[in-house]
Structures are given as C-alpha cells and as structure tokens.
Design an enzyme around this catalytic site. Structure first.
Site, PDB file in Angstrom:
ATOM      1  N   HIS A 108     -67.529  -0.147 -14.373  1.00 40.20           N
ATOM      2  CA  HIS A 108     -66.727   1.075 -14.405  1.00 40.20           C
ATOM      3  C   HIS A 108     -67.514   2.278 -13.876  1.00 40.20           C
ATOM      4  O   HIS A 108     -66.956   3.173 -13.242  1.00 40.20           O
ATOM      5  CB  HIS A 108     -66.264   1.327 -15.843  1.00 40.20           C
ATOM      6  CG  HIS A 108     -65.349   2.492 -15.988  1.00 40.20           C
ATOM      7  ND1 HIS A 108     -64.162   2.596 -15.292  1.00 40.20           N
ATOM      8  CD2 HIS A 108     -65.430   3.616 -16.742  1.00 40.20           C
ATOM      9  CE1 HIS A 108     -63.570   3.735 -15.618  1.00 40.20           C
ATOM     10  NE2 HIS A 108     -64.315   4.364 -16.490  1.00 40.20           N
ATOM     11  N   ASP A 109     -68.824   2.286 -14.134  1.00 42.87           N
ATOM     12  CA  ASP A 109     -69.677   3.379 -13.642  1.00 42.87           C
ATOM     13  C   ASP A 109     -69.635   3.546 -12.121  1.00 42.87           C
ATOM     14  O   ASP A 109     -70.049   4.576 -11.597  1.00 42.87           O
ATOM     15  CB  ASP A 109     -71.139   3.120 -14.040  1.00 42.87           C
ATOM     16  CG  ASP A 109     -71.471   3.708 -15.411  1.00 42.87           C
ATOM     17  OD1 ASP A 109     -70.682   4.532 -15.899  1.00 42.87           O
ATOM     18  OD2 ASP A 109     -72.525   3.334 -15.967  1.00 42.87           O
TER      19      ASP A 109
ATOM     20  N   ASP B 197     -65.243  -3.611 -12.245  1.00 38.37           N
ATOM     21  CA  ASP B 197     -64.828  -2.767 -13.376  1.00 38.37           C
ATOM     22  C   ASP B 197     -63.947  -3.598 -14.304  1.00 38.37           C
ATOM     23  O   ASP B 197     -62.797  -3.885 -13.982  1.00 38.37           O
ATOM     24  CB  ASP B 197     -64.062  -1.545 -12.830  1.00 38.37           C
ATOM     25  CG  ASP B 197     -63.662  -0.564 -13.925  1.00 38.37           C
ATOM     26  OD1 ASP B 197     -63.808  -0.886 -15.124  1.00 38.37           O
ATOM     27  OD2 ASP B 197     -63.195   0.537 -13.574  1.00 38.37           O
TER      28      ASP B 197
ATOM     29  N   SER C 296     -61.291   7.424 -14.369  1.00 36.52           N
ATOM     30  CA  SER C 296     -61.251   7.016 -15.758  1.00 36.52           C
ATOM     31  C   SER C 296     -60.221   7.864 -16.519  1.00 36.52           C
ATOM     32  O   SER C 296     -59.078   7.956 -16.088  1.00 36.52           O
ATOM     33  CB  SER C 296     -62.655   7.144 -16.345  1.00 36.52           C
ATOM     34  OG  SER C 296     -62.786   6.388 -17.510  1.00 36.52           O
TER      35      SER C 296
END
Lengths: 392, 198
Positions: free
Chosen positions: A357-358, A324, A159
């Site tokens: 995204h996690d 994501d 990220s």
C-alpha cells in the site's frame, strides 16, 4: 524505481487556519452538529486569473495539511507528498494552485477530539461527534468557498484521501473537473474494518486511555503505538518486508532467547509505533478509522452505478498497485467498471510494485509520469492558463 | 505508414470513422489511432491496453485508457455504448476471439477489425517450400515469440462471421500499404484485411 525527486522544493510554507460554522453549526451525517469548525490548510502556488487551476489534495489516515515544502528551515523532512508537489513536480506549483486540508476529526490543526469544546472549555475527547468521510468533504467545501474557487480542476488523494476524492466526485461533481482516486476503495471491506477494530481495541485496552479522557494526564501511547504497528504491517507487503528486513537481527549477532528486540522488523515496528505517538492523538485515531469504516458508496445491492450516475462528466484517473493487499487492485477495478458503465472518461493503471500500500507514496517515478501526463491533458482540454508571474 | 502517420490498416480504420463518433479501441497500444481520431474527427475515445508502458504512453498522448484484459474489460460496458469498437491486429492474440467479437457487437453499433492475412502466397510458400511456419506478412516472428500469435486467413475470418451470422458491411484489403480490390484470389494476394461488422 525509488528515486527521490530532484526537482525543486516549494520552500517555506505556513499552515493557515480557516474557521466557519460559528453561527450555524455543520449538520453531520450522524445527525449531530459541530461548530465552530477550524480547518488547518496549506496552499502551494498561485491561483490563475479565472481561478481554474486549483487542485485539492486529500490526505490519508495519519496525514495532515502539510503536504509539501517546509514549515520551518530546520524541519528535517518536507511535507508528506513533497515528492509530487512543487515546482516542476507532478502537481506542478508553477501551473497549479494546490490545496491540502487537515480532515475534521484529525489532530493536526483542524477541529477534532483533542480540540477544546467551547461549551465546556475542556478537550472534547469522546464527546466529539463521530464524523464520516462525507462530513470531512462537506467541511472542505466551506474552505473551497472561502478561497473563492467555484470549481476545482481536480481532487486527488491516496488511501483515505482517495475515499474523500470519491466522495467529492459522487456528491459535488459540479464543483470539480477531474478526480484522481489512488490506492483506495469505494467501500471499506470487512478485512479493513477488522484491522481498524484491532487498532482501536489496542487503544481502548491502554489504561491511560481512560474512556478518551486523558488530556490532563499520561497518554495512551502504548495502545496507539500498537495500533500504528498493525497499520504499518498492512502498508507493506511480504516482498517488501523481505527486501527491507529479511530475517536480519537488530544490533545482535545471534538470537537473544529473550523478549528484547531480535529482528530488524520488530525494531522497525517499535520505532514507527513510538514515533507515531509523538505526532498523533489516540482519540483522533479512533475517529478517523471509524470514518473510513463507515465509508461505502454502494447501494443496498452493492452496486456503485448509482453513486456515479451524476458524476459521469468528470475525468477520472484511477491508480492501484499490484502488491497492495490493503486496498487491492480489484477494489479499483470495481470502481473503474462502474465508471465505465456510466460512460465516464476513466483512465486506470495498476502499477507494478513490490511496496504494498505504501507504493502510492514510494513509486515516485511512475506516479510522476502518470500524474504529469494526466494533468497536462486536463490543462489542454480545459485551456487552463498558468498564474501570472508564476515563474519562480 | 501512410500520409496520416498511421500504420496502413489503421489508416483504413480511420477512414471508416465518422466525425464525433464514440469509439472504443481494444488493445489501443500507445493510443496513436485514438489521438489521430480525436484530432481529426473530434471523436470521444476510450482505449483498453494491457501493457503498463503502453498505458503510460496513452496517458501521455492525452487518451483515456484502462489497463486490463479485453476478455474482462469488455463486460463492463452497456449495450451499444459506442458507435464503433475497434480491434486492430488483436485477433491472432485472443484466447477467445468469438467472445470478443460478439461482445464488440454488443457494446458497439458496429465493430471494425484488422488482421494480417496468413493466406498470403508468401506465407503459403514459407511452409510449402521452406518448411517454416509462416509469420504474419510484414511482421516476421519466430514460432516461439511471445505473445504467441495464432494465424488466420481472410477465408478463415469470413467463415467465422458466416457461422455466427455476423454481417460483413465492408471489407478492405491491403497489399503492403496499397488498397487492392476484392477478387477471387484476394486471400492469396492481400497482406492485410480490415472488416467492418454489424
């Protein structure tokens, strides 16, 4: 697959502090200067004899230097990437000297808007200069100098951490051998800027925010919590929300027909939002999201080739996750295309995952296999020796 | 398998590679050919592979690999970026073989392709006598297996190259693991072919 790593913990770790730029302040990209600067950092494992086994881990928006192990025996949760850092884990602390630094502009020990401005004796607030990803990375180079490391084996992060990795690769290629940008982008997209702006607006709208001058009074927790809730939505995926919450109700059997919490997903977001206000500073949220929004390695024509023209000698591992939608796989593919075009040694995997995204923190098994294999390749290629007496 | 531990056609491909070449392997599987070439010929290798498990295997093998579809990934490389671009057993599985082979020759100084020969007499007899669509020699697959292969013969590929003015530098033919010399009846006798193109 989601399994917690069963290999060893690095154990008790103390956060360390390094202060520099006391005499000569750091010139920032904005043209402003900042100094003295303190960086909070942690290290795991030992440097080897020729100081060639150091890996810098860069953290994401809400992260901090505490990436692995425990700061206190009673601490409920280990550091934020403990699944991947420790003895026998992907970033194996028996082999590597792992460093994680809190970014400048942050609020977990490094100099940021809640730090005391030495000129006024009061917290900076909005008088803190706006910092960029480039400034964060430049500050990190001072710590790497201080630790006596001429060349890092690798710089890794997901990220916003991945943006720092790319900044490192583009700006300091001679100071590293490999770059691992994960679930990231080389250019913050308008959609990302839009989400960040909504988060910032919710902070501005909190009357407690008071133009950033709130350190003597109540904090803009409501605004910060909403910003975090928006963030959390973007870290999930529709599928992961279905799996995690569905339309389940929270502590009630039927709709309340009121504005208390009905759904599990509401409860989750409120909980996450509120918890966040206990550990994060609203002004830091403004500064760090702004730094991400400014991030763009492409030139006027939108090409990334120039940014990596002098970084083709590095070895890259680029990772994205299928679900994501915040940093979608095609952002990573664009990066891989540019790196391929300049002839770099780049490996790329778009990991199948439903976690949005996690996933970069949750897909521990695949990530461990991928990172371990890639780092082993570096060890062989550069003949990296383990530190002496590394067997714990 | 030959004494190199590689599939027979890969052994032939490996023998064509000069030391320290820059090699791109399209559909590189678990990366064993690139690994072998790195170890024995100190090549600089890059691979492209679609399947996640195989990409992970490549990284485990210490090979640089990009996950992706050849039709997209090939566009990224500049002209003549590689000495050799390899496509082993990929031709029957491509949506657009002409695009791929043309681009192999754009990004590489030469291209090497290997494929099983559906012109082999057993394949011909399979349809003629038993009425079954032939599968690739040595790779029995039902017609509905996935991914679906579109069979080709040595004659088909030679025609393909002629039509596109692609020069065949060398052609090596295999019967099982054994090399056989080119003859008028090669398309009947060979189970596999390896073409070196420029």
């Amino acid at each position: 697959m989601l399994t917690r790593s069963t290999t060893g913990s690095i154990g008790l770790i103390e956060t360390q502090y390094f202060t520099f730029a006391a005499d000569e302040p750091l010139l920032l990209e904005s043209g402003e200067t900042l100094g003295p600067i303190t960086l909070a950092y942690e290290t795991y494992g030992q440097l080897n004899a020729d100081r060639s086994n150091a890996i810098l881990i860069c953290h994401a928006l809400s992260g901090h230097a505490h990436a692995a192990g425990f700061n206190a025996p009673e601490e409920p949760d280990p550091g934020w990437w403990d699944d991947c850092i420790g003895p026998g884990k992907a970033f194996d602390t028996n082999k590597f000297f792992v460093i994680c630094v809190n970014v400048i502009g942050g609020c977990k020990g490094s100099t940021g808007p809640m730090s005391i401005n030495p000129q006024t004796g009061r917290p900076f607030g909005l008088s803190f200069p706006v910092v960029t990803i480039g400034d964060m990375v430049r500050a990190q180079t001072h710590l790497i100098d201080h630790l006596g490391i001429a060349q890092l084996l690798a710089v890794a992060g997901g990220s916003m951490g991945g943006m720092q990795v790319l900044e490192w690769a583009a700006t300091y290629p001679q100071r590293m051998r490999a770059a691992l940008p994960i679930a990231t982008t080389a250019r913050h997209s308008p959609m990302l800027i839009a989400f960040d702006e909504v988060g910032r607006q919710s902070i501005y709208a909190d009357p407690n925010w008071n133009g950033g001058d709130y350190y003597d009074g109540p904090r803009p927790n409501a605004g910060l919590a909403v910003a975090r809730m928006i963030g959390h939505i973007t870290y999930l995926s529709e599928t992961s929300m279905h799996l995690k919450f569905g339309r389940r109700l929270q502590e009630r059997a039927r709709f309340g027909y009121d504005f208390e919490t009905d759904f599990a997903v509401e409860s989750y977001l409120r909980y996450k939002g509120n918890r966040f206000t206990e550990r994060f500073d609203a002004n830091s949220y403004l500064y760090v999201t702004k730094a991400m929004d400014y991030f763009d390695l492409s030139d006027e024509r939108g090409s990334l080739l120039g940014a990596f023209a002098h970084s083709a000698e590095l070895i890259y591992l680029v990772v994205s996750f299928t679900s994501d939608w915040l940093y979608p796989p095609y952002h990573s593919k664009e990066l891989v295309s540019a790196l391929s075009a300049v002839g770099a040694d780049v490996s790329y995997l778009n990991i199948q995952s439903t976690w949005g995204h996690d996933a970069f923190l949750l897909e521990v098994d695949t990530m461990t296999e991928l990172l371990t294999s890639f780092l082993n390749r570096l060890v062989k290629r550069f003949e990296i020796r383990p530190p002496s007496g590394s067997v714990r | 398998m030959s004494r190199t531990g590689l599939r027979a056609d890969l052994g032939v491909i490996a023998s064509l590679i000069e030391p320290e070449e820059k090699v791109l392997d399209l559909g590189c599987g678990d990366g064993s050919l690139l690994r072998y070439l790195i170890d024995t010929k100190r090549i600089v290798g890059r691979g492209v592979e679609l399947a996640e498990a195989k990409v992970l295997a490549c990284v485990r093998n210490g090979v640089a690999v990009r996950q992706g579809d050849l039709h997209e990934e090939l566009r990224d490389y500049p002209e003549q970026a590689f000495d050799t671009v390899i496509l082993s057993y990929g031709l029957p599985y491509l949506n657009d073989p002409a695009f791929i082979v043309t681009n192999m020759l754009r990004v590489g100084k030469r291209a090497v392709v290997s494929f099983p020969n559906w012109g082999h007499w057993r394949c011909r007899l399979s349809l003629l006598l038993r009425g079954h669509m032939p599968s690739a020699p040595g790779d029995p697959q039902a017609w509905d297996a996935a991914p679906r292969a579109r069979g080709l013969t040595i004659a088909d590929f030679t025609t393909f190259c002629t039509a596109r003015q692609i020069r065949v530098v060398t052609a090596t033919f295999l019967q099982g693991t054994r090399r056989v010399p080119a003859r008028f009846d090669t398309n009947l006798r060979a189970t596999w072919a390896v073409f070196e193109l420029r």
